[in-house]
Design an enzyme around this catalytic site. Structure first.
Site, PDB file in Angstrom:
ATOM      1  N   SER A 245     -26.001  -7.084  -1.262  1.00 24.86           N
ATOM      2  CA  SER A 245     -27.262  -7.539  -1.586  1.00 24.86           C
ATOM      3  C   SER A 245     -28.250  -7.234  -0.355  1.00 24.86           C
ATOM      4  CB  SER A 245     -27.308  -9.189  -1.805  1.00 24.86           C
ATOM      5  OG  SER A 245     -28.660  -9.538  -2.371  1.00 24.86           O
TER       6      SER A 245
ATOM      7  N   ASP B  77     -24.655  -3.525  -4.932  1.00 30.02           N
ATOM      8  CA  ASP B  77     -25.917  -4.143  -5.628  1.00 30.02           C
ATOM      9  C   ASP B  77     -26.890  -4.265  -4.422  1.00 30.02           C
ATOM     10  OD1 ASP B  77     -26.808  -4.601  -8.242  1.00 30.02           O
ATOM     11  OD2 ASP B  77     -26.577  -6.772  -8.070  1.00 30.02           O
TER      12      ASP B  77
ATOM     13  N   HIS C  71     -24.767 -10.051 -10.135  1.00 32.33           N
ATOM     14  CA  HIS C  71     -24.959  -9.771  -9.035  1.00 32.33           C
ATOM     15  C   HIS C  71     -23.571  -9.550  -8.043  1.00 32.33           C
ATOM     16  CE1 HIS C  71     -27.731  -8.704  -5.714  1.00 32.33           C
ATOM     17  NE2 HIS C  71     -27.453  -9.688  -4.900  1.00 32.33           N
TER      18      HIS C  71
END
Length: 634
Positions: free
Chosen positions: A341, A365, A435
Site C-alpha cells: 500500500s 496493491d 486490499h
C-alpha cells in the site's frame, strides 16, 4: 537525605561515569579486567554535589550514622549498561556499613573489575545479596545488590536500596548469596569465565514491531522509523539496527542480499498480522537479511492524509540507512524492497533518491488515494529500480488502478477478490479484504504453496474470453508467473512496454488455479448460447472450472475457444465431466451436440486430450474418458 530507588540509581550512574573516565585505558594483559582507580578526594565533592543519599558535601564523606572518623571515599562505581550494581567503600575501623560495598583500595580490582567487564560485555551478572560483616580489623567487607531483581519481599535489601545505610547489627544477612573473603579466590575465576562466555554469546534482546492502540491513531503519532533485522540464525527475534553505526551489528552481513519490508497505513495501530510469516518464509527461501521497516508511529493515524505526508520522511530515513550500507560495502543491486500500500510508494521514493540503483521493488496493491493522477516523481514508477513488479487487487477503492511497474499483475481483474465480503454488513473486512489479499497472494508464492501463470492482455474481459492465451513472446519460459519468482523474466519484461497481466485465483490458499485452453466444435444447425462446467478426474482428486462470466456463443462448424481455470492441478487425467447450461429460459430443452472437444494445458507442456461426438442435455452432467488428440493444435 532520603532518595527514591530510581533517584539513587540515577545518581550512582552519574558517579560511575566519573569512575569509568578515570579508569579508562588501564587494562591488564588479559584485556578483560580493567584496574580500578581510587577516586580519593577528587570525587568526594562530586558525590556530594550529585546528592547521593546518605552523604555530605566535602572533601571527605561518611554515612550520617557512622561512629567512625570521616575518611575519604576511595572507590565508587556502577555498571550503567546492565542490572549489576557494585560499589566499593572502605573506612578503617568503621562500625557502620554502607549499603553498596566495602573494599580496601589494594583489592578493588578483583570485584569491581569483573562487574565492570560484565557490564561492558552486556552480561547480566548479579549478586542479589551477600553476607555483610562488621569488623574493627583491616579486612574486606562486601555487599552488592541488583536493583531490578529485588522484590518487595526482600525487606532488608529494599530498605537499603531506598534509604541508604541503616545497619546496626553485628552481623546482617541479606538472603540468596553469601560471599566472604575465603570464597573469593575460588569465585573470581568462575566469574571471569562467565564474562568471557557472555562476550562470546551475548544475551540478545528481542525487539518487536511497535504495537499501538486505537487511541494512538485517534490522537495521531509522530513519525519514528525502527529497523528490525532478521536472518537465518534468528528468524523470530528482531535486532534493532542503529541508524548511525553498523559496526554494532556484526550479524548484519552486508555481502548477502537484503530485503526491506515496508508496511502501509495502520488506522488502528496494530502490527500487520502477516509480518511473522513473510519474514520466516523469505528466510526459508534464501539466506538473506530481512529488515522490517517499522514506521507504525507515523502510519497509525485516523487521518490518512497525515500518514501520506509521513511517507516522505520514512523514505528519507531508509535512504540514509541504505547509503550507510553502501559506505560499508553493500551493493544496491542486492536490495529488494517489498512495499504494501503506502509502503509501495515509500519504496519508490527510496529508489528515486538512490538514482534507480536498487535491484528490485515489489509493490503489493500500491495505494491509490492521494497518488492517482500524480506525476511519476510523486509515486512509484518503473524508473525507481532496476526491476519493478506490482500486484493490483483493489483498484476500485484503496489501490492504484493504472500500471506503474515493468510488470503489473491484476488478480481477478484487480477487484472483488473471491471470498471477500460483498456488502457493508460484513463490517471492516468489506473495506480491507480486497486490499490485504495482495499480501496473502504474494505469501503463497514465497513458500511455494502455489504459482499462478499470468497472461498479457489489454482488458480483463478479453482475458476471460480466452483471447490472450498466447505466450510466444516469452519463448520456452512461457508467460511469467506472478510473485516472488517473476524475477526470472526480468530481462524480457524490462524491454516491453507497460503491460497488464491477468490471472484468477481461488478464494483461499492455495490461491493458484490451473489454466487450460478448451476448443469446442458443435454440429447443431442453429447457434446456441450458454455456459459450461468442466471437471477433471484422476481417480482420486477432482478439479472444477466454471466458464460462466458470460454466455458463450456456439456455432456449427466453428471452433469456439474458451479459457478454463481449474481450482487445482490434476496430473494424469483419466475422466472429464461436462455440463451445459442454456443461456435463456426459452432454450431450456436445448441440447449441445459436440463434434469435438479438445483440452490443452497452458501451464505445462503436455499433449492435448480430446473427445468426439458428445451429446449434452441442458443441466445434465456427462462423464467421458478422453484420449490423446490425433493432431496437435496449429
Amino acid at each position: 537525605m532520603v532518595g527514591s530507588r530510581g533517584q539513587w540509581q540515577e545518581t550512582l550512574t552519574q558517579v560511575a561515569k566519573k569512575a569509568g573516565a578515570v579508569a579508562e585505558g588501564k587494562c591488564d594483559p588479559l584485556g578483560v579486567l580493567c584496574i580500578g582507580v581510587p577516586l580519593v578526594r577528587s570525587t568526594s565533592a562530586e558525590v556530594g554535589k550529585a546528592g547521593l543519599p546518605g552523604y555530605q558535601v566535602g572533601s571527605s564523606v561518611r554515612p550520617p550514622s557512622a561512629a567512625g572518623p570521616r575518611d575519604p571515599l576511595h572507590s565508587l562505581a556502577v555498571c550503567p549498561r546492565g542490572p549489576f550494581v557494585a560499589g566499593f567503600f572502605y573506612q578503617e575501623g568503621l562500625l557502620e556499613l554502607d549499603p553498596i560495598a566495602y573494599r580496601p583500595v589494594r583489592a578493588v580490582r578483583s570485584f569491581h573489575n569483573l562487574g565492570d567487564a560484565a557490564a561492558k560485555a552486556r552480561c547480566p551478572l548479579s549478586f542479589r545479596s551477600v553476607r555483610v560483616r562488621r569488623t574493627r580489623e583491616s579486612g574486606p567487607v562486601y555487599m552488592a545488590a541488583t536493583l531490578p531483581n529485588i522484590g518487595k519481599s526482600n525487606k532488608h535489601a529494599l530498605d537499603l536500596l531506598q534509604h541508604g545505610p541503616r545497619i546496626h547489627h553485628t552481623t546482617a544477612k541479606v538472603h540468596l548469596l553469601q560471599l566472604n573473603m575465603f570464597l573469593w579466590p575460588y569465585l573470581a575465576p568462575f566469574l571471569l569465565i562467565t564474562v568471557q562466555l557472555c562476550k562470546a554469546f551475548p544475551i540478545q534482546r528481542c525487539e518487536k514491531f511497535t504495537d499501538l492502540g486505537l487511541h494512538h491513531a485517534i490522537v495521531g503519532t509522530s513519525t519514528r522509523v525502527r529497523l528490525l533485522l532478521y536472518n537465518r540464525h534468528n528468524d523470530s527475534c528482531g535486532t534493532l539496527l542503529s541508524h548511525t553505526n553498523l559496526i554494532e551489528h556484526p550479524q548484519f552481513n552486508l555481502s548477502k542480499p537484503t530485503t526491506f519490508i515496508v508496511h502501509g497505513f495502520r488506522p488502528t495501530g496494530s502490527p500487520p498480522a502477516w509480518l511473522e510469516d513473510i519474514t520466516k518464509w523469505l528466510l526459508a527461501r534464501a539466506d538473506i537479511n530481512v529488515v522490517i521497516v517499522d514506521w507504525n508511529k507515523g502510519a497509525a493515524n485516523l487521518n490518512y492524509f497525515k500518514a501520506v505526508g509521513n511517507t516522505y520522511k520514512v523514505a528519507e530515513n531508509i535512504t540514509a540507512f541504505i547509503k550507510m550500507m553502501q559506505d560499508h560495502g553493500a551493493s544496491p543491486n542486492l536490495i529488494h524492497m517489498i512495499g504494501v500500500s503506502l509502503g509501495a510508494h515509500i519504496s519508490g521514493f527510496v529508489g528515486a533518491n538512490l538514482n534507480s540503483a536498487i535491484g528490485r521493488i515489489t509493490a503489493l496493491d500500491p495505494a491509490g488515494p492521494m497518488f492517482t493522477d500524480k506525476p511519476p516523481k510523486d509515486r512509484l514508477d518503473p524508473t525507481d529500480a532496476q526491476f519493478v513488479d506490482a500486484l493490483h487487487t483493489d483498484i476500485d477503492a484503496l489501490g492504484f488502478r493504472e500500471p506503474l511497474g515493468h510488470v503489473d499483475f491484476y488478480a481477478n481483474g484487480g477487484t472483488d477478490q473471491p471470498g471477500c465480503p460483498k456488502t457493508l454488513f460484513s463490517g471492516g473486512s468489506y473495506f480491507k479484504c480486497d486490499h490485504q489479499r495482495s499480501v496473502m497472494l504474494f505469501l503463497d508464492t514465497i513458500n511455494d504453496t502455489s504459482s499462478s501463470q499470468a497472461f498479457p492482455c489489454s482488458t480483463y474481459a478479453d482475458f476471460l474470453d480466452g483471447r490472450c492465451m498466447s505466450c510466444d513472446r516469452f519463448g520456452d519460459a512461457g508467460c511469467p508467473v506472478f510473485g516472488y519468482d517473476v524475477i526470472r523474466w526480468k530481462d524480457v519484461l524490462i524491454h516491453q512496454n507497460q503491460t497488464k497481466y491477468y490471472f484468477n485465483t481461488n478464494s483461499e490458499s492455495p490461491f493458484c488455479m490451473t489454466n487450460y485452453r478448451v476448443d469446442v466444435m458443435i454440429w447443431n444447425q442453429n447457434m446456441l448460447q450458454g455456459y459450461m462446467d468442466i471437471k477433471l478426474h484422476n481417480g482420486t482428486n477432482e478439479a472444477v472450472a466454471k466458464i460462466d462470466h458470460k454466455a458463450t456463443k456456439f456455432s456449427k462448424n466453428t471452433e469456439t475457444t474458451l479459457l478454463a481455470m481449474f481450482n487445482r492441478e490434476i496430473q494424469s487425467v483419466k475422466t472429464v465431466s461436462l455440463k451445459y447450461y442454456a443461456g435463456a429460459a426459452c432454450h431450456s430443452k436445448s441440447k449441445l451436440r459436440i463434434l469435438r472437444i479438445r483440452i490443452t494445458p497452458l501451464d505445462r507442456k503436455e499433449r492435448p486430450l480430446c473427445r468426439y461426438d458428445i451429446l449434452l442435455e441442458n443441466t445434465q452432467e456427462v462423464k467421458v474418458r478422453p484420449i490423446p488428440c490425433e493432431e496437435t493444435q496449429s
